[in-house]
Design a protein around this motif. Structure first.
Motif, PDB file in Angstrom:
ATOM      1  N   UNK A  22      -8.597   0.689  -9.031  1.00  0.00           N
ATOM      2  CA  UNK A  22      -8.776   0.506 -10.471  1.00  0.00           C
ATOM      3  C   UNK A  22      -8.814  -0.963 -10.839  1.00  0.00           C
ATOM      4  N   UNK A  23      -8.010  -1.753 -10.150  1.00  0.00           N
ATOM      5  CA  UNK A  23      -7.980  -3.182 -10.436  1.00  0.00           C
ATOM      6  C   UNK A  23      -6.725  -3.570 -11.197  1.00  0.00           C
ATOM      7  N   UNK A  24      -6.819  -4.663 -11.932  1.00  0.00           N
ATOM      8  CA  UNK A  24      -5.689  -5.188 -12.672  1.00  0.00           C
ATOM      9  C   UNK A  24      -5.719  -4.663 -14.105  1.00  0.00           C
ATOM     10  N   UNK A  25      -4.575  -4.163 -14.560  1.00  0.00           N
ATOM     11  CA  UNK A  25      -4.472  -3.667 -15.930  1.00  0.00           C
ATOM     12  C   UNK A  25      -3.350  -4.405 -16.640  1.00  0.00           C
ATOM     13  N   UNK A  79       0.776  -1.227   0.000  1.00  0.00           N
ATOM     14  CA  UNK A  79       0.000   0.000   0.000  1.00  0.00           C
ATOM     15  C   UNK A  79       0.806   1.274   0.000  1.00  0.00           C
ATOM     16  N   UNK A  80       2.151   1.185  -0.059  1.00  0.00           N
ATOM     17  CA  UNK A  80       2.975   2.385  -0.010  1.00  0.00           C
ATOM     18  C   UNK A  80       3.014   3.114  -1.355  1.00  0.00           C
ATOM     19  N   UNK A  81       2.623   2.415  -2.442  1.00  0.00           N
ATOM     20  CA  UNK A  81       2.572   3.087  -3.747  1.00  0.00           C
ATOM     21  C   UNK A  81       3.549   2.544  -4.779  1.00  0.00           C
ATOM     22  N   UNK A  82       3.967   1.318  -4.628  1.00  0.00           N
ATOM     23  CA  UNK A  82       4.945   0.740  -5.574  1.00  0.00           C
ATOM     24  C   UNK A  82       4.355   0.610  -6.975  1.00  0.00           C
ATOM     25  N   UNK A  83       3.161   0.038  -7.063  1.00  0.00           N
ATOM     26  CA  UNK A  83       2.559  -0.192  -8.381  1.00  0.00           C
ATOM     27  C   UNK A  83       2.180   1.124  -9.059  1.00  0.00           C
ATOM     28  N   UNK A 132      -3.596  -1.882  -9.535  1.00  0.00           N
ATOM     29  CA  UNK A 132      -3.748  -0.515  -9.033  1.00  0.00           C
ATOM     30  C   UNK A 132      -4.970  -0.470  -8.127  1.00  0.00           C
ATOM     31  N   UNK A 133      -4.748  -0.129  -6.851  1.00  0.00           N
ATOM     32  CA  UNK A 133      -5.864  -0.086  -5.919  1.00  0.00           C
ATOM     33  C   UNK A 133      -6.902   0.944  -6.359  1.00  0.00           C
TER      34      UNK A 133
END
Length: 319
Positions: free
Chosen positions: A206-209, A156-160, A203-204
């Motif tokens: 948004x889901x999987x892209x 949840x820190x923002x890696x993706x 992406x939290x």
């Protein structure tokens, strides 16, 4: 440890199976390859029978000079019940005694049209890759300017999200969420994505892209050598962060030490740009240009000599 069977070599390296088809499912347990030169003379005391055996022009020429009885005895000793296979290079004619011994022992006897050194090099590279030490780390791997940057941090820190911004800026995604790492050499780590989630980003909200579908084939790559680690952590007001860059932190993965930088995360910081600069700065350091050391030398020079002092207000008023 990965499992390799002789059949994989037949499929991958255009080897012709002469005999011993009953042994094509024998397992290979080491990347070491043997050229049984001394064994051809009849000395089998230290014969590495568990290795793949390669016979080149020298070995076959020597075999042709042996008597039929000597040849039969030595080929019987060569073809054991654990030998994973024998490869004869250069498309050389194989002595019938070797064919008979391989068939009787169930040892795959294969032929290659290529030179011995080339065959050994390709087989060794393939087996070393298969048997390389392996681990998996939670993180993201991105190719930035040819540098493999692995981004780590708590969930949840923002890696993706940072990886997505980097892809938008023209860089390439290798893996998200889980990075499979193998050590191909004593100082080389190669990272790739598990097949199940290859080219995918989570992406939290948004889901999987699918990155390749959205941004094209140039936005992804299958594997990349890992050069540095960027660790993202939430900003801690009580923690002292490096503001000069003289302290060099490292992260050990298996037997390899990688340079590591810790970047605090808080609203307003453009993490993608910071990571880009970190990758470019690493390239400069490897070229011998270290901004932090240059600043430290300038500061030391000012303290010791008093030179390069900024002009006083009086001097500026005279100008």
């Amino acid at each position: 440890m990965a499992k390799v069977i002789t059949q994989e070599l037949l499929d991958r390296f255009e080897l012709e199976l002469l005999t011993g088809d009953s042994g094509v499912h024998r397992e290979i347990h080491t990347s070491d390859i043997s050229r049984p030169g001394v064994e051809m003379t009849g000395y089998f005391k230290f014969y590495p029978k568990e290795r793949l055996q390669v016979l080149g022009k020298t070995e076959v020429s020597y075999l042709n000079e042996l008597t039929q009885e000597q040849l039969r005895e030595r080929m019987d000793n060569l073809c054991t019940d654990v030998t994973p296979g024998i490869v004869v290079t250069r498309g050389l004619d194989v002595p019938q005694e070797l064919v008979d011994a391989a068939e009787a022992g169930g040892v795959p006897l294969m032929s290659s049209p290529y030179k011995t050194t080339r065959v050994i090099s390709r087989l060794t590279n393939f087996l070393e890759t298969k048997f390389a030490p392996f681990t998996a780390i939670h993180g993201v791997l991105v190719d930035l300017y040819g540098i493999g940057v692995m981004i780590t941090g708590n969930s949840g820190v923002g890696k993706s999200e940072t990886a997505l911004e980097l892809v938008k800026r023209g860089h390439r995604l290798v893996a998200d969420d889980s990075v499979e790492i193998r050590q191909e050499d004593y100082d080389t780590l190669i990272g790739n994505s598990p097949p199940l989630i290859e080219h995918l980003l989570e992406i939290r909200g948004l889901g999987i892209i699918n990155v390749m579908t959205l941004f094209g084939a140039g936005s992804v790559r299958s594997h990349k050598r890992i050069t540095m680690v960027i660790n993202l952590e939430l900003w801690n007001e009580e923690k002292q962060y490096d503001r000069v860059g003289l302290d060099e932190e490292t992260m050990r993965i298996m037997d390899v030490e990688l340079p590591k930088s810790t970047i605090p995360v808080r609203p307003g910081r453009n993490l993608a740009v910071i990571i880009e600069v970190a990758a470019m700065n690493l390239r400069l350091k490897r070229m011998g240009i270290n901004a932090a050391e240059e600043f430290s030398e300038r500061l030391t020079n000012v303290i010791e000599t008093g030179e390069d002092q900024p002009p006083s207000p009086e001097d500026r008023s005279e100008d």
